[in-house]
Design an enzyme around this catalytic site. Sequence first.
Site, short mmCIF file in Angstrom:
data_model
loop_
_atom_site.label_atom_id
_atom_site.label_comp_id
_atom_site.label_asym_id
_atom_site.label_seq_id
_atom_site.Cartn_x
_atom_site.Cartn_y
_atom_site.Cartn_z
N ASP A 203 47.01 -20.33 -77.62
CA ASP A 203 46.83 -19.10 -78.39
C ASP A 203 48.20 -18.71 -78.94
O ASP A 203 49.16 -18.57 -78.19
CB ASP A 203 46.30 -18.01 -77.44
CG ASP A 203 45.42 -17.01 -78.13
OD1 ASP A 203 45.80 -16.57 -79.23
OD2 ASP A 203 44.36 -16.67 -77.58
N ASP B 265 46.33 -15.56 -83.31
CA ASP B 265 45.94 -14.21 -82.92
C ASP B 265 46.33 -13.15 -83.95
O ASP B 265 47.47 -13.13 -84.43
CB ASP B 265 46.67 -13.90 -81.60
CG ASP B 265 46.28 -12.57 -81.01
OD1 ASP B 265 45.16 -12.46 -80.51
OD2 ASP B 265 47.12 -11.63 -81.05
N GLU C 69 42.30 -15.94 -86.31
CA GLU C 69 41.56 -14.71 -86.05
C GLU C 69 41.86 -13.81 -87.23
O GLU C 69 42.87 -13.12 -87.26
CB GLU C 69 42.02 -14.04 -84.74
CG GLU C 69 41.13 -12.85 -84.41
CD GLU C 69 41.74 -11.85 -83.43
OE1 GLU C 69 40.98 -11.17 -82.74
OE2 GLU C 69 42.99 -11.74 -83.37
N HIS D 64 36.41 -13.36 -75.98
CA HIS D 64 36.94 -12.49 -74.92
C HIS D 64 37.13 -11.05 -75.38
O HIS D 64 37.54 -10.22 -74.57
CB HIS D 64 38.28 -13.07 -74.45
CG HIS D 64 39.32 -12.98 -75.52
ND1 HIS D 64 39.25 -13.71 -76.69
CD2 HIS D 64 40.43 -12.21 -75.63
CE1 HIS D 64 40.28 -13.40 -77.45
NE2 HIS D 64 41.01 -12.49 -76.84
N ASP D 65 36.90 -10.76 -76.66
CA ASP D 65 37.06 -9.40 -77.17
C ASP D 65 35.72 -8.73 -77.45
O ASP D 65 35.69 -7.63 -78.00
CB ASP D 65 37.84 -9.41 -78.49
CG ASP D 65 39.28 -9.80 -78.31
OD1 ASP D 65 39.85 -9.53 -77.23
OD2 ASP D 65 39.86 -10.38 -79.25
#
Length: 559
Positions: free
Chosen positions: A98, A199, A258, A330-331
Amino acid sequence: MQKKWWHGKVAYQVYPKSFLDTTGNGIGDLRGIISKLDYLKELGVDIIWLSPCYQSPLADQGYDISDYYQIDPRFGTMNDMDELIAQARKRNLSILMDLVVNHCSDEHEWFQKALQDPYGPYSKYFYFEKGINGQPPNNWRSYFGGSVWEPVSGTDLYYLHLFHKKQPDLNWENSSLREEIYKMMRWWMDKGLAGFRIDAIINIKKALPFSDYSYPPDRDDGLASIDNMLRDAVGVGEFLGEMRDKVFQKYDAFTVGEVFNAKEEELPDFIGDNGYFSTMFDFRAAVWGGSEKGWYASRHITPEIYKSCCFLSQKQMENVGYLSNIIENHDEPRGVSRYIPAEDLCETSKKLLAAVSFMLRGLPWIYQGQEIGMENLSFISIDEFDDVSTLDEYRVAKNHGFNDADALRAVAFYSRDNARTPFQWDDSPNAGFTTGTPWLRVNPNYTEINVKAQQNDKTSLFSFYKELITLRKNPDYAETILYGRLEPFMEKEENLMAFYRYGQNQTLLVLANFQKAPRTLTLPKAYKSVLLNNYKHVTIDSDACVTLDYYQVVILELA
Ligand code: GLC
């Protein structure tokens, strides 16, 4: 569109903290991941993205990095990481780290040096700005609530943090900072990574100078949403193009962005041939459900909305690039809890959701636990949450006038902690995740929903995911599933999500009855074979009339 090695693959997101704990400290670790590579291989995945496991105070679960070159001891050591990469390579699995470079941790050496010398060179790695009349430099609201500005003690300066105050934003306008980042990225690529998940990347370009947004404030706090800033920020492409040219290109890296708030006309620059990234996630449904006011005002996503969001993204990206399709990460809350009406949640409906999302054009992703149908947790108290953004959204709901119970209900459904509960391996205590005390409560449904119960059951959701993956990789159908044009079928039919995939020499038809009531419809033409079905049988009569049962999904090859 140029064909790429990764188009035919299947990707999987591991959230290390919640995957498997081998030390008994209640936190998942790298050795846990190593021990489950064979499991992931058995499922059929090829690419694994690890959420952050770098050294971090874990203020935002590792998305606040204090040393990019170290593994946090809670997750293991750099030797473990090297072994993970080596063991993955042995199994032909690619690892993505990440890349969190919009910000670092306030405990990072750069930031500590900046604090020591607020006008020195390291302060230029961040945004240190003078306040105005004892107030912050402007009125932007951080993603996690409150002002984006935090005072630098002993000065009249403030530093910028679009996320948590322990996540100071890095100043991408500074070429020395950018070179440090590229150096770090190359260091990781040299270890044998396949690439990165990138990210919060759209945030690296700020609209400067830092001025107020004087629109009517969108909330009672008098602050203005960061979305205003993102709309006005121009030129992120210069940084991203440089990153591509200086790092990704050299390694032919696979990268997934993202990307929220991208401007439509810029999409080809992002993921077209020679785009900044290989692909980016499709968040359209989640974004549709969101509200500027906060989670308490979120909109419920019905099957019809889900369908229209998917179809719209497919249309938009058809001639642009290759999307990454997800139902959760995960969000987000668990996809099955979000997109399937609560009263209909069962293995059959979960299979339907799996099939429709896997059969879209693009790269399919599985978030850990999705393959066994892990669900949202029923949170019973606000004290159970660990996630910073859930705690903020709770405050927002209360400020809006919600009582405790209503505020809890409002945030519980959307909490990021839903996806972060420990992985459910078996029906032993703590779902086999840890022998210690898990950092977040295990979902009590683990006694039924777990890997052990599903792994050898040919009718399980886990086995269904395996079938979907096998189908995607079947040379007889791969070309159509990977590249075939998607066109909706009977789009107006409520709670039917149906679409063609047109290959060069074949046509597939996906029919998903996204509701309880059975329905009968007529096929556009005769069919040749049933490629996948979440029931044992499907009834198709001689007039091409097909009857779909409760949440039945079938994939047909048409004649
Ligand atoms: C991304 C991550 C999220 C994190 C945020 C700040 O959205 O996915 O978990 O909180 O960036 O790094």
